[in-house]
Write a protein that holds these residues in place. Structure first.
Motif, short mmCIF file in Angstrom:
data_model
loop_
_atom_site.label_atom_id
_atom_site.label_comp_id
_atom_site.label_asym_id
_atom_site.label_seq_id
_atom_site.Cartn_x
_atom_site.Cartn_y
_atom_site.Cartn_z
N CYS A 17 31.08 50.07 32.11
CA CYS A 17 31.42 48.83 32.81
C CYS A 17 30.95 48.89 34.27
O CYS A 17 30.40 47.91 34.79
N LEU A 18 31.14 50.04 34.92
CA LEU A 18 30.73 50.18 36.32
C LEU A 18 29.22 50.06 36.46
O LEU A 18 28.71 49.53 37.46
N LEU A 19 28.47 50.55 35.46
CA LEU A 19 27.02 50.56 35.56
C LEU A 19 26.39 49.23 35.18
O LEU A 19 25.32 48.87 35.68
N GLY A 41 32.08 41.41 40.59
CA GLY A 41 32.40 40.57 41.74
C GLY A 41 33.65 39.70 41.59
O GLY A 41 34.50 39.64 42.50
N PRO A 42 33.83 39.01 40.44
CA PRO A 42 35.01 38.13 40.29
C PRO A 42 36.35 38.85 40.42
O PRO A 42 37.37 38.21 40.66
N VAL A 46 41.63 43.24 43.37
CA VAL A 46 41.81 44.60 43.89
C VAL A 46 42.16 44.56 45.38
O VAL A 46 43.04 45.29 45.86
N GLU A 47 41.48 43.69 46.09
CA GLU A 47 41.71 43.59 47.54
C GLU A 47 43.14 43.19 47.86
O GLU A 47 43.79 43.73 48.75
N SER A 48 43.68 42.23 47.08
CA SER A 48 45.06 41.77 47.32
C SER A 48 46.07 42.87 46.99
O SER A 48 47.09 43.02 47.65
#
Length: 561
Positions: free
Chosen positions: A403-405, A410-411, A416-418
């Motif tokens: 998944c990371l690759l 972006g969505p 994660v930021e919150s």
């Protein structure tokens, strides 16, 4: 002349094939011949008879199809076939016919498969128009010969493909009758995964000074090399076999697998159990109509299902390209059956896996297979719960890495930021991994499967002596005697009865008692508790090509009065 196949570099051009065939092979992406093709094609194109030992998946279809096409003259008016290929099953008839069509399309080769279950009218029309190659099951070929619709006068080559399978299915007499209807100066080609004495007997009667090719032989008769198949066995008590199978499937994660069972009832039960555990399994056995079989194979090839649970008879002739694993849910009753089963993987340079679940009493059968094949089958420990959890964690990590690759993440950035406003980034990552891991079906309540040891001679006292011979079985009252309406006049031997019972029921050869064979009937002792199972299982099978009547002896005597 005998040839032991070994290494060596060669191209299809080196084998002397005509330019049209080389063009076809290049278009199909074939780069170099397999060992059996490298050794078989030159003598066959020269017109020699050939006896070849080669398992499914070694490229033997091209090994006999290309020489047949190489020797085929330019299109001519003769309606009769130039080559007849006999195969054991409908599925294999279709596969071999498709291969001939692929290789011979540029030559205008006319290829016709004929087998039971297909419309007779269509076959009659095709034979009347004319054909170059007929690929047939023995019964349907004999039917057309009897009708006078299959003209063999111009026949140049006869191929017996998977000859040992045809003999096992009771086609010996049909094959003899078909060969008697062919020209004496024909070329005869015989391929078999195993070379038991009965195959040698056919070769002596019908092949003239044949070239003999034995794949992977190490100098001892009957030893088969399967270098691309990883073989393992697991000793498991019967009650724990479904759980152990599930554990192995989770650890191995096969792309597609065939799981072999002894009986139809076992196939149905295991299929239901596997589906109940969340696997995508399909059943395949002799009690199914051809339309059902076709649907099952379509699901497997399309990826809708990934496990096929089958009996040996139902799986004969199947060729599944994506197959990675073969599982013996029981140890096969004969080493030859084991060779056929595992020959379905490790094909075309790909690695395969063969797993065998053996009950303690079956350990000696594993040793017999090792002696026959000349290869050790390591007995391994059933994976523990800890092994399974480690494997599942490994799969979770692989899924996250993919998944990371590859994925656009972006969505999810805002999510994660919150969360990092309130939680540490590592804690957020751990929670995400936990959710992904649990979504993969982690089961933390599983228990380890108890280990068992092989049953020794002392533990089997009263059943087998130190040398493995049969001795006292306990009170005769524990056995039931079954009546079979076939005997010596039908060519029945004790091994035929033992093989039929062991192949279609849950009994092994050791469970079967005294056998008495008369001219027109036979009597066999089986455990009381299994008598009804054996009777039911044998109602839908054949012995030496005949469907027997089987019932308890007492019932038989009442009826004879």
């Amino acid at each position: 002349m005998s040839v032991n196949v070994s290494g060596g570099e060669a191209t299809f051009a080196d084998l002397g094939l005509r330019a049209e065939l080389l063009e076809v092979l290049s278009d199909l992406g074939y780069e170099e011949p397999t060992p059996i093709q490298r050794e078989a094609i030159p003598p066959l194109t020269e017109g020699h008879d050939l006896l070849g030992q080669a398992a499914t998946g070694t490229g033997k279809t091209a090994a006999f199809a290309l020489p047949v096409l190489e020797r085929m003259p330019r299109p001519e008016s003769s309606a009769g076939p130039l080559a007849l290929v006999l195969v054991p099953t409908r599925e294999l008839a279709v596969q071999v016919s498709e291969a001939f069509h692929r290789y011979g399309r540029i030559l205008g080769a006319r290829v016709l498969p004929i087998y039971g279950g297909a419309p007779m009218g269509r076959q009659l029309q095709a034979l009347k128009r004319g054909t170059d190659v007929v690929v047939a099951t023995p019964g349907r070929a004999l039917d057309h010969i009897g009708r006078g619709t299959l003209d063999l006068e111009g026949l140049r080559t006869v191929v017996l493909d998977e000859a040992d399978e045809m003999l096992d299915m009771g086609f010996a007499d049909d094959i003899e009758e078909i060969l008697a209807s062919t020209p004496e100066d024909r070329q005869t080609v015989l391929f078999s995964a195993t070379l038991p004495p009965r195959i040698d007997a056919i070769a002596r009667r019908h092949l003239r000074d044949p070239v003999r090719i034995e794949m992977g032989q190490a100098g001892a008769e009957g030893r088969h090399e399967t270098p691309l198949v990883r073989q393992s066995a697991y000793l498991i008590a019967r009650a724990h076999k479904p759980a152990a199978l599930g554990r192995l499937l989770d650890i191995e994660a096969p792309t597609a697998a065939i799981i072999f069972c002894r009986t139809r009832e076992e196939v149905d039960q295991l299929t239901e159990t596997l589906n109940g555990r969340g696997y995508r399994a399909e059943a395949l056995h002799g009690g199914m109509e051809q339309e059902q079989r076709d649907r099952v194979m379509s699901r497997l090839r399309s990826g809708t299902a990934d496990l096929l649970v089958a009996t040996d008879v139902a799986a004969r002739g199947l060729d599944i390209e994506q197959l990675t694993h073969v599982v013996n849910y029981n140890v096969p009753s004969a080493p030859e059956a084991y060779v056929h089963r595992i020959g379905r993987v490790g094909r075309a340079g790909r690695e395969g896996v063969a797993l065998t679940l053996a009950e303690p009493r079956e350990h000696r059968m594993l040793k017999a297979i090792e002696r026959q094949t000349g290869r050790r089958i390591p007995v391994e420990r059933v994976p523990t719960v800890a092994d399974l959890q480690a494997r599942r964690m490994e799969l979770t990590r692989a899924a996250l890495e993919e998944c990371l690759l590859q994925e656009d993440l972006g969505p999810f950035h805002a999510v994660v930021e919150s969360l990092t406003d309130e939680f540490d980034l590592m804690e957020v990552a751990l929670a995400a991994v936990k959710l992904a891991h649990e979504a993969g079906g982690t089961a933390l309540d599983e228990e380890d499967i108890p280990e068992v040891a092989p049953r020794t001679a002392d533990k089997r006292r009263g059943r087998e002596g130190p040398g493995g011979e049969r001795s006292a079985r306990g009170p005769a009252g524990g056995m039931a005697r079954l009546f079979f309406n076939v005997g010596r006049s039908a060519g029945i031997r004790p091994q035929d009865l033992v093989g039929a019972i062991a192949g279609e029921s849950s009994l092994s050869g050791r469970d079967i008692g005294a056998i008495e064979i008369a001219d027109r009937f036979s009597l066999v002792e089986v455990p009381h508790a299994a008598a009804n199972e054996v009777i039911d299982a044998l109602r839908r099978t054949t012995i030496k090509g005949r469907r027997p009547t089987v019932r308890r002896e007492r019932e038989a005597r009442v009826r004879r009065r």
